[in-house]
Design an enzyme around this catalytic site. Structure first.
Site, PDB file in Angstrom:
ATOM      1  N   THR A 108     -57.695 147.321  12.928  1.00 34.41           N
ATOM      2  CA  THR A 108     -58.527 147.211  11.729  1.00 34.41           C
ATOM      3  C   THR A 108     -58.865 145.751  11.455  1.00 34.41           C
ATOM      4  O   THR A 108     -57.998 144.882  11.532  1.00 34.41           O
ATOM      5  CB  THR A 108     -57.786 147.823  10.526  1.00 34.41           C
TER       6      THR A 108
ATOM      7  N   CYS B 288     -37.635 115.262  21.494  1.00 37.50           N
ATOM      8  CA  CYS B 288     -36.400 114.732  22.045  1.00 37.50           C
ATOM      9  C   CYS B 288     -35.338 115.810  22.038  1.00 37.50           C
ATOM     10  O   CYS B 288     -34.489 115.858  21.174  1.00 37.50           O
ATOM     11  CB  CYS B 288     -35.911 113.537  21.261  1.00 37.50           C
TER      12      CYS B 288
ATOM     13  N   THR C 272     -54.913 131.832  20.634  1.00 39.76           N
ATOM     14  CA  THR C 272     -54.106 132.268  21.774  1.00 39.76           C
ATOM     15  C   THR C 272     -54.520 133.661  22.235  1.00 39.76           C
ATOM     16  O   THR C 272     -54.635 133.916  23.439  1.00 39.76           O
ATOM     17  CB  THR C 272     -52.612 132.229  21.400  1.00 39.76           C
TER      18      THR C 272
ATOM     19  N   SER D 231     -60.126 128.963  17.011  1.00 42.48           N
ATOM     20  CA  SER D 231     -59.055 129.379  16.113  1.00 42.48           C
ATOM     21  C   SER D 231     -59.453 128.978  14.698  1.00 42.48           C
ATOM     22  O   SER D 231     -59.939 127.863  14.484  1.00 42.48           O
ATOM     23  CB  SER D 231     -57.773 128.657  16.525  1.00 42.48           C
ATOM     24  N   GLY D 232     -59.245 129.876  13.736  1.00 43.81           N
ATOM     25  CA  GLY D 232     -59.672 129.588  12.364  1.00 43.81           C
ATOM     26  C   GLY D 232     -58.973 128.395  11.743  1.00 43.81           C
ATOM     27  O   GLY D 232     -59.611 127.542  11.127  1.00 43.81           O
ATOM     28  N   HIS D 233     -57.653 128.303  11.946  1.00 43.99           N
ATOM     29  CA  HIS D 233     -56.909 127.331  11.153  1.00 43.99           C
ATOM     30  C   HIS D 233     -57.085 125.897  11.618  1.00 43.99           C
ATOM     31  O   HIS D 233     -56.551 124.979  11.008  1.00 43.99           O
ATOM     32  CB  HIS D 233     -55.422 127.710  11.086  1.00 43.99           C
TER      33      HIS D 233
ATOM     34  N   GLN E  13     -59.969 122.986  19.666  1.00 42.72           N
ATOM     35  CA  GLN E  13     -60.004 121.654  19.042  1.00 42.72           C
ATOM     36  C   GLN E  13     -61.428 121.147  18.855  1.00 42.72           C
ATOM     37  O   GLN E  13     -61.687 120.322  17.984  1.00 42.72           O
ATOM     38  CB  GLN E  13     -59.209 120.646  19.891  1.00 42.72           C
TER      39      GLN E  13
ATOM     40  N   ASN F 128     -55.925 118.738  22.793  1.00 47.18           N
ATOM     41  CA  ASN F 128     -55.272 118.656  21.494  1.00 47.18           C
ATOM     42  C   ASN F 128     -54.422 117.408  21.319  1.00 47.18           C
ATOM     43  O   ASN F 128     -54.281 116.905  20.222  1.00 47.18           O
ATOM     44  CB  ASN F 128     -54.414 119.909  21.265  1.00 47.18           C
TER      45      ASN F 128
END
Lengths: 301, 385
Positions: free
Chosen positions: B237, B325, B73, B199-201, B179, B151
């Site tokens: 840092t 929902c 993001t 994105s790393g994760h 993705q 995604n």
């Protein structure tokens, strides 16, 4: 994801009274596929007006299924006149609370029940609020009377509350201003600043105000300062008559974050029970109606 | 029910054991600040450099083109920010209606601040229309931002072609490749994007680290200001352990790319065929010809997604749904809505996203158990047609 009470989970995984009822003589249908949830409630009502059997079919999430199912359990054996007194809060409480954004599931249950009973009585198979009200939310087909009823029965104080309970304003959002106006008018009426123009007839339960509020399950509260203040002020209006009945009163002095400072007046001053009043009555009500971690302080404490 | 079958890899992924191992010394031993003058801190800088090379290698980029960030993001926000700051006279942004909220909400923010935003539509399979895209590109366009892969349904968009079209017109092109990274072979020496986010994760590194590729020569304005880290392009840092983890994860992704595209794709196909063959009235959302290898999005007629997910959860199967929902959800998800998936199907669209750690046994367990879940929920539903 399992931010549901054990009861909601149980009624979702092993619902009672699921499926159509062959000999039903009353059917209430609310919601639609497009709206994301729908409920069809089947009742078998005998000549004396007692509900002999009840079953349901629900398209929706876990809480919609659980609300429908527990409602069927609640009404079996009940006279229709008593069944009509069931509020959405009763359904939510029977499930040990629903997450806030799922409260509309309990409203859906109440409306389907009312629609079914009205059909059995030969009236239009719609909740009265929908038949007589003026359409406000076109996306979810919600009327002003439905909104007013939700405000009154559940002591709602923000537009987001109303969306959580009725879905109104949740899709395109174009009716949010209108909802805000309805809310403002109702809050004034409830505070006695405006005369009470008789709202939806099916509500009007005088004891509703004193009844303990719906618990909102495990959903953490995310109130802004402003919303919290509004909710505290509304709740105080409900607390005062209780104290006034004993010749006392309470004045709101300050709201600082989650700390609410009040001043007890009248007979409350110097009353040995005033500390208990503070914590057991005022704090408890504020915790139920506003946020679970509200702290009440007496001015000068 | 202790076993967990994790089919939600587009949401987040397991940190690879090799990644954890590579990171640990940077918590326990080499915890210095890479900007320090002393040897103890300064020695850490070379590991950040190494990670930069590893990340660059996955995309055939230059290490100097890699900026480490805190997440995908942040990378997306930075890309839009720098493009608008360096093109102050241009007031138009082109994106799609199926982007991740990192781009959608950022575009909406700039729209509220005086920019014009074009959101390209998609067809029923979620595909973009190249003519609509070409027509959207104007001399006033400051940046195009289009995801490499979606995604929710896994569609892979023709980024090389679209970036080329922007380049011909002198318009900056950014792609959110969160993705796609590690699953699609992206050669930045050939694909003419100006900026690319990861994105790393999503590729077996931890949460809290991301990367923005900024092509050499591009004028850049930092989004996060402060110290001189990342050559003055991203202050703060360096998150050394996570950067090292991302480097290792990119190395692994490069090594496993073929496996993703062969074995994982075969598992996905087996799952998809197993479910669609055994459950009546379901359909696969998305563009099956151009799709991420591990992703399938299956919709079940007449039932609702959250109920499906909770039932799957009871079986230990983790999946996700475009449908939330809640009271505010008339529309199942912005992606499925843009694709105009019929209501009868849209509310139950369920995404299964696999990775290299999934096994055939897990897929077979899912195929065996899912039909009964759908049948149960359909019996509860008032809609039978």
């Amino acid at each position: 994801m399992w931010n549901y009470s054990q009861k909601v989970q149980d009624f979702f995984l092993k619902p009672h009274n699921a499926g159509p009822l062959e000999d039903a003589n009353a059917i209430g249908e609310v919601g639609s596929l497009a709206c994301g949830d729908a409920l069809k409630l089947y009742l078998k009502i005998d000549d004396k007006g007692v509900i002999q059997k009840a079953s349901f079919e629900t398209f929706g999430c876990a809480s919609a299924i659980a609300s429908s199912s527990i409602l069927t359990d609640m009404v079996i054996g009940m006279h229709v006149d008593d069944a009509l007194k069931i509020t959405n809060a009763d359904i939510a409480n029977a499930l040990d609370g629903l997450p806030r954004e799922k409260m509309h599931c309990s409203v859906m249950g109440q409306e389907a029940l009312e629609a079914a009973i009205r059909q059995w009585r030969g009236e239009p198979a719609l909740p009265k609020t929908q038949e007589e009200g003026k359409l406000v939310c076109k996306c979810f087909n919600v009327t002003d009377l439905t909104i007013i009823k939700a405000i009154r029965e559940n002591h709602l104080t923000t537009v987001d509350d109303i969306t959580a309970f009725t879905k109104a304003g949740g899709a395109c959002g174009s009716c949010r201003d209108e909802i805000a106006e309805i809310l403002e008018t109702e809050l004034k009426r409830m505070n006695g600043e405006l005369p009470d123009a008789a709202p939806a007839k099916s509500e009007a339960r005088p004891e509703a105000a004193a009844k303990p509020q719906v618990t909102f399950g495990a959903t953490p509260s995310m109130l802004t300062n402003l919303e919290r203040m509004q909710k505290v002020m509304t709740a105080m209006q409900l607390i005062r008559p209780q104290l006034q009945a004993d010749g006392g009163d309470v004045r709101l002095v300050d709201i600082n974050g989650k700390t609410v400072t009040v001043e007890l007046t009248g007979h409350c001053v110097g009353c040995p029970a005033s500390k208990a009043t503070l914590h057991q009555v005022i704090e408890q009500i504020l915790r139920m109606q506003v946020e679970p971690d509200i702290v009440v302080k007496e001015a000068g404490d | 029910m202790s076993r967990t079958i994790y089919f939600d890899n587009n949401a987040t992924t397991q940190v690879a054991p090799e990644v954890t191992e590579a990171m640990l010394p940077f918590f326990t031993t080499y915890w210095g600040n890479p900007s320090s003058m002393h040897t103890f801190g300064g020695q850490v800088a070379k590991y950040v450099d190494k990670a930069r090379e590893q990340v660059a290698a996955l995309f055939n980029a230059k290490p100097s083109e890699i900026i480490f960030t805190s997440c995908g993001t942040e990378s997306d926000n930075t890309a839009i920010w720098t493009a608008l700051q360096t093109n102050p006279t241009k007031k138009h942004i082109v994106t799609t209606s199926v982007e991740h909220s990192a781009i959608l909400q950022t575009a909406a923010f700039w729209e509220r601040n005086g920019y014009r935003v074009t959101r390209l539509g998609v067809d029923e399979k979620g595909r973009l229309d190249m003519d609509e895209y070409a027509a959207a590109l104007t001399p006033d366009t400051a940046i195009v931002s289009i995801m490499y892969a979606n995604n929710e349904v896994g569609n892979i968009y023709p980024i090389p072609q679209m970036a080329e079209m922007a380049k011909e017109r002198g318009i900056l092109f950014h792609t959110d490749a969160v993705q796609a990274a590690g699953k699609v072979d992206i050669d930045l020496a050939k694909v003419p994007v100006d900026m690319l986010s990861i994105s790393g994760h999503k590729l077996h590194a931890p949460k809290g680290v991301g990367m923005l590729f900024v092509r050499k020569g591009l004028i850049f304005r930092p989004f996060i200001r402060g110290g001189h880290q990342e050559a003055g392009r991203r202050a703060g840092t360096e998150n050394v352990p996570y950067i090292v983890g991302l480097g290792t994860a990119c190395d692994l992704a490069r090594a496993h790319m073929e496996e993703e595209n062969v074995r994982v794709a075969a598992l996905r196909d087996r799952l998809e065929e197993g479910i669609t063959a055994n459950v009546p009235d379901c359909l696969v959302n998305g563009d099956r010809e151009h799709r991420l290898p591990g992703t399938t999005n299956i919709a079940f007629r007449n039932i609702e997604g959250e109920a499906v997910l909770l039932m799957l959860d009871r079986l230990g199967i983790c999946a996700s749904s475009g449908s939330a929902c809640t009271s505010g959800s008339l529309e199942p998800s912005h992606v499925l809505s843009a694709m105009k998936v019929p209501f009868k199907y849209a509310h139950s669209s369920t995404r299964f996203s696999l990775c290299r750690y999934n096994t055939q046994e897990e897929v077979d367990f899912a195929i065996e158990n899912i039909p009964a879940v759908i049948k149960t929920l359909r019996e509860l539903s008032p809609f039978k047609d």
